[in-house]
Design a protein around this motif. Structure first.
Motif, mmCIF file in Angstrom:
data_model
loop_
_atom_site.group_PDB
_atom_site.id
_atom_site.type_symbol
_atom_site.label_atom_id
_atom_site.label_comp_id
_atom_site.label_asym_id
_atom_site.label_seq_id
_atom_site.Cartn_x
_atom_site.Cartn_y
_atom_site.Cartn_z
ATOM 1 N N VAL A 39 45.025 187.225 -34.100
ATOM 2 C CA VAL A 39 45.066 188.446 -34.805
ATOM 3 C C VAL A 39 45.361 189.498 -33.660
ATOM 4 C CG1 VAL A 39 42.732 189.008 -34.802
ATOM 5 C CG2 VAL A 39 44.011 190.029 -36.510
ATOM 6 N N GLN A 40 44.961 189.590 -32.625
ATOM 7 C CA GLN A 40 45.167 190.486 -31.449
ATOM 8 C C GLN A 40 46.506 190.515 -30.761
ATOM 9 O OE1 GLN A 40 41.040 189.523 -29.797
ATOM 10 N NE2 GLN A 40 41.695 191.106 -28.654
ATOM 11 N N GLY A 41 47.134 189.354 -30.914
ATOM 12 C CA GLY A 41 48.459 189.275 -30.654
ATOM 13 C C GLY A 41 48.971 188.087 -29.720
ATOM 14 N N PHE A 42 48.073 187.474 -28.973
ATOM 15 C CA PHE A 42 48.707 186.215 -28.360
ATOM 16 C C PHE A 42 49.078 185.085 -29.105
ATOM 17 C CE2 PHE A 42 44.299 184.346 -28.515
ATOM 18 C CZ PHE A 42 44.968 182.915 -28.568
ATOM 19 N N THR A 43 49.914 184.282 -28.606
ATOM 20 C CA THR A 43 50.565 183.129 -29.151
ATOM 21 C C THR A 43 50.586 181.927 -28.427
ATOM 22 O OG1 THR A 43 52.567 183.854 -28.807
ATOM 23 C CG2 THR A 43 52.056 184.226 -30.857
ATOM 24 N N SER A 44 50.377 180.705 -28.717
ATOM 25 C CA SER A 44 50.362 179.517 -28.145
ATOM 26 C C SER A 44 50.938 178.469 -29.158
ATOM 27 C CB SER A 44 49.165 178.943 -27.407
ATOM 28 O OG SER A 44 48.621 179.903 -26.399
ATOM 29 N N ILE A 45 51.964 177.557 -28.519
ATOM 30 C CA ILE A 45 52.286 176.403 -29.383
ATOM 31 C C ILE A 45 51.544 175.227 -28.837
ATOM 32 C CG2 ILE A 45 54.036 174.823 -29.992
ATOM 33 C CD1 ILE A 45 56.018 177.403 -29.317
ATOM 34 N N GLY A 46 50.854 174.419 -29.655
ATOM 35 C CA GLY A 46 50.065 173.122 -29.628
ATOM 36 C C GLY A 46 50.568 172.112 -30.702
ATOM 37 N N ARG A 47 50.349 170.742 -30.087
ATOM 38 C CA ARG A 47 50.536 169.535 -31.136
ATOM 39 C C ARG A 47 49.190 169.094 -31.426
ATOM 40 N NH1 ARG A 47 54.521 166.019 -32.095
ATOM 41 N NH2 ARG A 47 53.781 163.918 -32.682
ATOM 42 N N TRP A 48 48.890 169.334 -32.769
ATOM 43 C CA TRP A 48 47.609 168.787 -33.500
ATOM 44 C C TRP A 48 47.608 167.877 -34.214
ATOM 45 C CZ3 TRP A 48 43.953 172.173 -31.560
ATOM 46 C CH2 TRP A 48 44.227 173.531 -31.423
ATOM 47 N N ARG A 49 46.807 166.764 -34.004
ATOM 48 C CA ARG A 49 46.556 165.730 -34.514
ATOM 49 C C ARG A 49 45.316 165.752 -35.469
ATOM 50 N NH1 ARG A 49 49.097 161.041 -33.715
ATOM 51 N NH2 ARG A 49 49.587 161.501 -31.592
ATOM 52 N N GLY A 50 45.478 165.285 -36.842
ATOM 53 C CA GLY A 50 44.402 165.362 -37.729
ATOM 54 C C GLY A 50 44.772 165.144 -38.954
ATOM 55 N N ILE A 51 43.927 165.343 -39.921
ATOM 56 C CA ILE A 51 43.983 164.967 -41.352
ATOM 57 C C ILE A 51 44.274 166.437 -42.382
ATOM 58 C CG2 ILE A 51 41.785 164.654 -41.645
ATOM 59 C CD1 ILE A 51 42.399 162.968 -43.912
ATOM 60 N N THR A 52 44.962 166.314 -43.213
ATOM 61 C CA THR A 52 45.360 167.791 -43.915
ATOM 62 C C THR A 52 44.047 167.729 -44.740
ATOM 63 O OG1 THR A 52 46.366 166.647 -45.857
ATOM 64 C CG2 THR A 52 47.690 167.599 -44.097
ATOM 65 N N VAL A 53 43.867 169.256 -45.002
ATOM 66 C CA VAL A 53 42.590 169.433 -46.030
ATOM 67 C C VAL A 53 42.828 168.992 -47.489
ATOM 68 C CG1 VAL A 53 41.153 171.224 -46.675
ATOM 69 C CG2 VAL A 53 41.871 171.309 -44.520
ATOM 70 N N SER A 54 44.059 168.978 -47.591
ATOM 71 C CA SER A 54 44.427 168.646 -49.027
ATOM 72 C C SER A 54 44.082 167.015 -49.179
ATOM 73 C CB SER A 54 45.791 168.644 -49.360
ATOM 74 O OG SER A 54 46.261 168.191 -50.504
ATOM 75 N N ASP A 55 44.344 166.175 -48.328
ATOM 76 C CA ASP A 55 44.058 164.751 -48.157
ATOM 77 C C ASP A 55 42.468 164.674 -48.253
ATOM 78 O OD1 ASP A 55 46.619 163.828 -48.218
ATOM 79 O OD2 ASP A 55 46.609 163.571 -45.907
ATOM 80 N N LEU A 56 41.698 165.325 -47.636
ATOM 81 C CA LEU A 56 40.375 165.105 -47.601
ATOM 82 C C LEU A 56 39.724 165.564 -48.991
ATOM 83 C CD1 LEU A 56 39.300 166.836 -44.232
ATOM 84 C CD2 LEU A 56 38.901 164.407 -44.993
ATOM 85 N N LEU A 57 40.345 166.801 -49.677
ATOM 86 C CA LEU A 57 40.144 167.137 -50.987
ATOM 87 C C LEU A 57 40.104 165.965 -52.009
ATOM 88 C CD1 LEU A 57 41.260 170.805 -51.148
ATOM 89 C CD2 LEU A 57 38.620 170.042 -50.842
ATOM 90 N N ASP A 58 41.344 165.451 -51.687
ATOM 91 C CA ASP A 58 41.749 164.165 -52.586
ATOM 92 C C ASP A 58 40.464 163.086 -52.515
ATOM 93 O OD1 ASP A 58 43.910 165.288 -53.515
ATOM 94 O OD2 ASP A 58 45.025 164.442 -52.385
ATOM 95 N N LEU A 59 40.025 163.004 -51.307
ATOM 96 C CA LEU A 59 38.995 161.898 -51.131
ATOM 97 C C LEU A 59 37.815 162.388 -51.826
ATOM 98 C CD1 LEU A 59 39.454 160.911 -47.387
ATOM 99 C CD2 LEU A 59 40.127 159.319 -49.517
ATOM 100 N N VAL A 60 37.327 163.330 -51.827
ATOM 101 C CA VAL A 60 35.988 164.050 -52.297
ATOM 102 C C VAL A 60 36.125 164.201 -53.666
ATOM 103 C CG1 VAL A 60 34.979 164.642 -50.139
ATOM 104 C CG2 VAL A 60 36.108 166.542 -51.445
#
Length: 505
Positions: free
Chosen positions: A373-394
């Protein structure tokens, strides 16, 4: 055709004095919280092309982006005193008026034929503009173009501001919105990337200031009463009356700024309510723009300069938790001890280890641009599970509206820049279900997420500003109301500072 000064042009002229002046002052407040400009997406410390601060970056210790802001005076910025959230509120309210005025103005120019006042119909206009410039430098008055109210230099300069500079500032402003920039990521890259867009937006601000710095002396050179009378009455038959009215209008603009600044510093929540009334109706439409970024490995911050450990250059913001529980998790390598709880308004509450998350993710990853929100940026590669998939589980129960994320971090204990309180965030279900809303456990294919970047597990909200991508995730809870949690505004900074829960812009 009469290319004089119709009433709608005069009204727009005065309104734009108000909107642009508010945009400049609130823009300076936003700039002050990260007073550095970059040519690259990767805001690696020490690589800025411009700095507007006397603070020096520490070279041998970890420091957060929150410590890089500068305290600009309320006489310069709106509202001043490092109040980024309130500066954003004023900026977006002024944007709403400014863009609305420009669109109406542009349509009226086309419909009425008044576009001719700004668009030259002959290449000779450019040569004549050069002659007009020489005339001004010689302190003589150039003559208007035949059939026009302006001389050639005025026509080109006004045309540039109205038809080139203004669309450019609107475009670069729009593409600083995470929702817009990350949905139309190809256009973002065509425009040079987030930091080039930010730098261009700043240069547009400089362009407006330079225009006014030149324009105002020329008004006096042409005759203050004569020129201002045209902008008030549409003619110069009564120059004293027109000049007096215009001067009173300028005084009222100054009074408006003084009142707005003092009101904001005295009652920020009232400004927030006004912002939500004016801005939220259109900013909520951005929920229809889910992030769909797909940068490749070569775009990762650090990789572009051949660094093996790219994660080292992914900026950290905020200080990791200092509880014995979290330190023990970190000492033991997280993998065996960390447990993510998911519960609340669901059919199947569950707990998941990192190994469970890794198995559920099935190799899913995304390479995305982080918008602080202050203005800096970085690009990263994130491995994980979507929140949508977790919601489908619970399986959220009928009536579930929001998802709440709680961090191990306590702000007053872990980061002395802020007051106490557990860090939490919330998302409406539509944002939680976006395809790139992610629960991440790995960064840049280098194993676990470093503590400074939110390890062992963090949230990624790619359509929002960075502080809402909660780090050091402890628990996820599905709820049917978020407005009864703590102060009811949907997150730590929303509760304690002046940030809208809708951070899509």
């Amino acid at each position: 055709m009469d290319l004089g000064f119709p009433w709608w042009l005069r009204v727009e002229h005065f309104l734009n004095i108000i909107f642009i002046s508010f945009l400049v002052r609130s823009g300076l407040e936003i700039l002050g919280t990260y007073p550095k400009l970059y040519r690259s997406q990767h805001t690696v410390p020490g690589t800025s092309w411009a700095k507007f601060t006397v603070q020096q970056e520490p070279k041998h210790k970890y420091y957060t982006v929150g410590g890089e802001d500068s305290d600009y005076s309320p006489r310069i910025s709106l509202p001043g005193h490092r109040l980024l959230g309130l500066g954003r509120y004023w900026h977006f309210m002024a944007v709403t008026g400014f863009v609305s005025c420009w669109v109406i103005y542009f349509v009226l120019l086309l419909v009425t034929g008044q576009w001719r006042r700004y668009v030259p119909t002959s290449w000779d206009t450019f040569a004549q503009a050069g002659q007009d410039m020489l005339a001004y430098l010689a302190f003589t008055m150039p003559h208007p173009v035949d059939g026009m109210v302006f001389n050639a230099l005025q026509q080109l300069s006004y045309g540039f501001v109205v038809l080139i500079l203004t669309p450019l500032v609107i475009l670069t402003g729009a593409f600083q919105s995470p929702a817009i920039a990350n949905h139309f990521s190809r256009i973002t890259r065509i425009l040079g990337g987030r930091q080039v867009i930010r730098s261009t937006h700043f240069l547009c601000l400089v362009g407006y200031v330079a225009f006014f710095a030149i324009h105002l002396p020329l008004v006096f050179l042409h005759g203050y009463l004569h020129e201002t009378s045209k902008m008030v009455l549409g003619h110069s038959d009564n120059p004293v009356v027109g000049g007096v009215i215009f001067t009173i209008g300028l005084v009222l603009v100054i009074v408006l700024h003084v009142v707005a600044t003092r009101w904001t510093l005295a009652d920020g929540r009232a400004v927030e309510k006004l912002h939500n009334l004016i801005v939220r109706p259109w900013s909520n439409l951005l929920y229809k723009l889910p992030a769909r970024m797909n940068y490749d490995r070569s775009n990762i911050t650090g990789k572009e300069v051949g660094l093996d450990n790219a994660t080292h250059n992914f900026r950290g913001s905020g200080r990791p938790p200092e509880t014995a529980e979290y330190l023990a998790l970190m000492a033991n390598g997280y993998e065996d001890d960390y447990v993510l709880e998911i519960g609340g308004y669901v059919e199947r509450p569950m707990t998941l280890t990192i190994a469970d998350l890794r198995e559920l993710a099935a190799g899913h990853s995304q390479t995305t641009l982080h918008h602080c929100v202050q203005g800096f940026t970085s690009i990263g590669r994130w491995r994980g599970i979507t929140v949508s998939d977790l919601l489908d589980l619970v399986k959220p129960l009928p009536g579930a509206t929001d998802v709440v994320y709680t961090s191990f971090q306590n702000m007053g204990r872990d980061d002395v820049l802020y007051e106490g309180g557990s860090y939490y965030e919330s998302t409406p279900m539509v944002e939680a279900r976006m395809p790139q809303t992610l629960i991440a456990f790995e960064l840049n294919d280098e194993g676990e997420i470093p503590a400074k970047n939110g390890g062992p597990v963090r949230l990624r909200l790619e359509t929002s500003t960075g502080f809402r991508s909660l780090k050091w995730l402890e628990r996820i809870e599905v709820v049917n109301r978020y407005d009864i949690i703590l102060k009811g505004r949907g997150g730590y900074f929303e509760d304690t500072d002046f940030f809208d829960r809708n951070q899509l812009i």
